[in-house]
Motif scaffolding. Structure first.
Motif, short mmCIF file in Angstrom:
data_model
loop_
_atom_site.label_atom_id
_atom_site.label_comp_id
_atom_site.label_asym_id
_atom_site.label_seq_id
_atom_site.Cartn_x
_atom_site.Cartn_y
_atom_site.Cartn_z
N LYS A 22 0.97 -1.24 0.01
CA LYS A 22 -0.17 -0.06 0.11
C LYS A 22 0.80 1.36 -0.03
CE LYS A 22 -3.53 2.37 3.07
NZ LYS A 22 -4.64 2.54 2.29
N THR A 23 1.85 1.29 0.80
CA THR A 23 2.65 2.47 0.88
C THR A 23 3.66 2.82 -0.30
OG1 THR A 23 2.81 2.03 3.53
CG2 THR A 23 4.51 3.60 2.59
N LYS A 25 2.91 1.75 -3.18
CA LYS A 25 1.83 2.04 -4.26
C LYS A 25 1.40 3.43 -4.24
CE LYS A 25 -1.61 -0.96 -6.57
NZ LYS A 25 -2.42 -2.02 -5.95
N GLU A 26 0.89 3.73 -2.92
CA GLU A 26 0.34 5.00 -2.81
C GLU A 26 1.15 6.33 -2.50
OE1 GLU A 26 -3.01 4.47 -0.11
OE2 GLU A 26 -3.78 3.06 -1.43
N LYS A 27 2.25 6.04 -1.85
CA LYS A 27 3.32 6.96 -1.48
C LYS A 27 2.52 8.04 -0.39
CE LYS A 27 6.07 6.46 -5.52
NZ LYS A 27 5.24 5.48 -5.89
N ASN A 28 1.68 7.34 0.24
CA ASN A 28 0.91 8.24 1.32
C ASN A 28 1.24 7.82 2.76
OD1 ASN A 28 -1.19 9.45 3.13
ND2 ASN A 28 -2.89 8.33 2.22
N THR A 29 2.12 8.56 3.33
CA THR A 29 2.92 8.19 4.56
C THR A 29 2.38 9.15 5.74
OG1 THR A 29 4.85 9.31 4.25
CG2 THR A 29 4.79 7.15 3.22
N SER B 30 -5.66 7.22 6.53
CA SER B 30 -5.74 6.84 5.02
C SER B 30 -4.36 5.98 4.35
CB SER B 30 -5.78 8.04 4.08
OG SER B 30 -4.78 8.98 4.34
N GLY B 31 -3.27 6.25 5.16
CA GLY B 31 -2.01 5.68 4.88
C GLY B 31 -1.86 4.20 5.30
N SER B 33 -2.76 0.61 6.45
CA SER B 33 -3.46 -0.58 5.84
C SER B 33 -4.34 -1.27 6.71
CB SER B 33 -2.15 -1.56 5.41
OG SER B 33 -3.01 -2.96 5.14
#
Lengths: 81, 81
Positions: A22-23, A25-29, B30-31, B33
């Motif tokens: 997920k991280t 792929k989305e680069k949303n940290t 949102s980030g 999992s």
């Protein structure tokens, strides 16, 4: 009763796989704690060492893989703050 | 060499504290999992049981506290998708 250790190992180890995917792929940290992944990655490394010392195979193997996945999340957090 | 187990336990256990605090405070999940925290919380519970069975104190105690912190993050993720 070693099978409980193996199930525990499988769950905690592979739990970090969907997070790493997920991280990456989305680069949303933004919601991920840097403090957590710094401490956790260091801690997992020591669990690995401890598993080796006491000769506990599930503890040892699972933490090698967890270390890998946690490192990916930590690297992404450092890169995409 | 039990001190390595204790340091490992302290690090992995308390690593989830900054994450739990951050998540409760910011409500930004949102980030994070859901798959990770579902599997991880279940896995930590089994590590706790396994630690009890093999009579390993650091494994047992650390996973009780980790279970608590991971449950907080999981609850927040379920509440604030």
């Amino acid at each position: 009763m070693a099978f409980i250790g193996w199930i525990a190992a499988a769950l905690t180890t592979f739990s970090f796989l969907p997070q790493a995917i997920k991280t990456v792929k989305e680069k949303n940290t933004s919601g991920i704690s840097l403090g957590m992944y710094s401490m956790f990655t260091a801690g997992v490394f020591l669990w690995m060492v401890y598993g080796f010392i006491i000769g506990d195979i599930p503890l040892m193997l699972s933490n090698i893989v967890t270390f890998l996945f946690a490192s990916i999340v930590l690297t992404m957090k450092l890169k995409y703050k």
